[in-house]
Design a protein around this motif. Sequence first.
Motif, PDB file in Angstrom:
ATOM      1  N   ARG B 320       0.836  -1.198   0.000  1.00 52.33           N
ATOM      2  CA  ARG B 320       0.000   0.000   0.000  1.00 52.33           C
ATOM      3  C   ARG B 320       0.873   1.251   0.000  1.00 52.33           C
ATOM      4  NH1 ARG B 320      -5.549   0.461   2.306  1.00 52.33           N
ATOM      5  NH2 ARG B 320      -4.653   1.779   3.892  1.00 52.33           N
ATOM      6  N   ASP B 322       0.882   3.903  -1.815  1.00 55.89           N
ATOM      7  CA  ASP B 322       0.190   5.182  -1.912  1.00 55.89           C
ATOM      8  C   ASP B 322      -0.179   5.723  -0.541  1.00 55.89           C
ATOM      9  OD1 ASP B 322       0.343   5.063  -4.548  1.00 55.89           O
ATOM     10  OD2 ASP B 322      -1.777   4.703  -4.957  1.00 55.89           O
ATOM     11  N   PHE B 323      -0.446   4.788   0.383  1.00 54.64           N
ATOM     12  CA  PHE B 323      -0.932   5.194   1.684  1.00 54.64           C
ATOM     13  C   PHE B 323       0.185   5.196   2.728  1.00 54.64           C
ATOM     14  CE2 PHE B 323      -4.677   3.872  -0.543  1.00 54.64           C
ATOM     15  CZ  PHE B 323      -5.689   4.664  -0.049  1.00 54.64           C
ATOM     16  N   SER B 324       1.434   5.094   2.261  1.00 51.94           N
ATOM     17  CA  SER B 324       2.515   4.885   3.215  1.00 51.94           C
ATOM     18  C   SER B 324       2.830   6.116   4.039  1.00 51.94           C
ATOM     19  CB  SER B 324       3.777   4.452   2.482  1.00 51.94           C
ATOM     20  OG  SER B 324       4.265   5.564   1.754  1.00 51.94           O
ATOM     21  N   GLY B 325       2.403   7.287   3.591  1.00 49.15           N
ATOM     22  CA  GLY B 325       2.725   8.496   4.332  1.00 49.15           C
ATOM     23  C   GLY B 325       4.032   9.107   3.878  1.00 49.15           C
TER      24      GLY B 325
END
Lengths: 262, 327
Positions: B320, B322-325
């Motif tokens: 994920r 894209d959502f890793s920050g």
Amino acid sequence: MAKRIDVSDLDIYYSKFLAVEGVTFSVEPRTVTAFIGPSGCGKSTVLRTLNRMHEVIPGAYVNGKVLLDGENIYDADVDPVNVRRTIGMVFQRPNPFPTMSIYENVIAGLKLERTKGVKRDKASMDAVVEKSLRGANLWEEVKDRLNRPGSGLSGGQQQRLCIARAIAVEPQVLLMDEPCSALDPISTLAIEDLIEDLKERYTIVIVTHNMQQAARVSSTTAFFNLAGIGQPGRMVEMGPTAKIFSTPTEKATEDYVSGRFG
Amino acid sequence: MSNTATENEHDPLIPHGHKQTGRVGDRVFRGFASGAGIFVLVIMGAIGAFLVWKSIPSLQADSTNFFTTTEWFPDDNPAVFGIAALLFGTVISAAIAMVLALPVGIGIALFIAFYAPRPVASTLAFITDLLAAVPSIIFGLWGLAVLMPNMQGTAQWLNDYLGWIPIFSNSLGIYSKSLFIAGVVLAIMVLPTVSAVTREVFIQVPSAHIEGALALGATRWEMVRMAVFPFARPGMISAAMLGLGRALGETIAVALILSAAFTINWHITEPGGNSFAANIALKWNEAGPIGLSALIASGLVLFLITLAVNMLARWIVSRRKDFSGAN
């Protein structure tokens, strides 16, 4: 649903250091109050005491009262978690949760323990998301990508997402700590327009370094300054915004708003 | 990226967008950095090649299935040996260690990072770091002399009250020298690794996210779940994998505790069991030529398992992105 705030004789400490001394003021419901003043004079510190975020910093505490519709939020039996649920906050830098989608960011506050008793199905969640994003003037821009990460938006969109997240839990008061300082002029304009809309439903207190912004969005302005070098910050003067920017009572306020110092 | 990538096609070692400058310092540093990177690959390749090369004679000599046999007589004629029991013991003892060490290690890290007052936190952090520096032979001796006698009651309790779960039942009435004890010792050994690494990632969680969650009216635990765990997840996975790597490869503590037996016994509190590393240590000195080769073959399997574990961890972390920050 907007509530009034009455602060009396508030002293704010970081451990032994007295940061702000003897602040007393009131905020009327459904108004925008701006805090202005030079850096380090305690504007943000005062703002953070209004929803008990100040005490998140180790060693920080206050003396004095902050009444929300007559109830002291610093009473011994008041849970700060409940205070923060009632008084929303938007920060200087947009801080959407990076691991959550836009949709999840908006409903983040609704998923917390105290709100779980209220049964919410998918449809009502969808409704809250749409209402909050419309409330934050962001719906049209993101309605087709609600499942994309919130961190993929532009800075101004992220800040409006944070506002949507704050208003999704329907707070009584909205605190904004320099919400536009990390944004470009166009995004700033979008946020200022939004504040204009939001004040019909919420009591808003905004800290800003930008005096034009204070003049544009607020009806009441408070000027903060240090009492002297090495001394605690204090509220110098508070009054209708038009008066503070044209004929303030205090010399220090006039010097600051006319750009002679600060 | 795409246009700069074509410029560098002649040399993939130059990072995208950075053309080689003529400066001596840059060239020396570039050579040193890429040399170090290549060196790691060469070492890895050399180890893999050595293991494969040395294990071939025994694999050719093995008269049974290398993967399913639970016996170890490589120097007999015909040679009879297989890794099934080793694989079982290694995986089960490491799994017990992770089940115990992960929650406790993450709990310690959370306490240090978010709950403890500052002086307590730094003292506790110092002590857990010290624990990581204790040599494994000490853990092994301590496990054998102190933990094992004192764990009998726990193992018996598991049999008495949780015996209906097959793995906890013990029909022998003997509770020492078991995979369970080995797993507990391994758990204590990997605990400092897990808690130190997770603590570091917890401390790196931006305060903006923590304050954002608190300002929404989250309790401390809700804040941890909302802002800390999602952000720290890749780091927590790396911590678990580092711990797992140590638990899988740990030799001496396991060798001391287990009564080496080539069996697959799901009753984890009963004596017996073995692991790759412990078996290599115990058998190396007495092994003949095929025996040595067989031990190296088992080492190759351990090498492949740890590689697979790490690749799995990478995959989980990147899934994920894209959502890793990070963006």
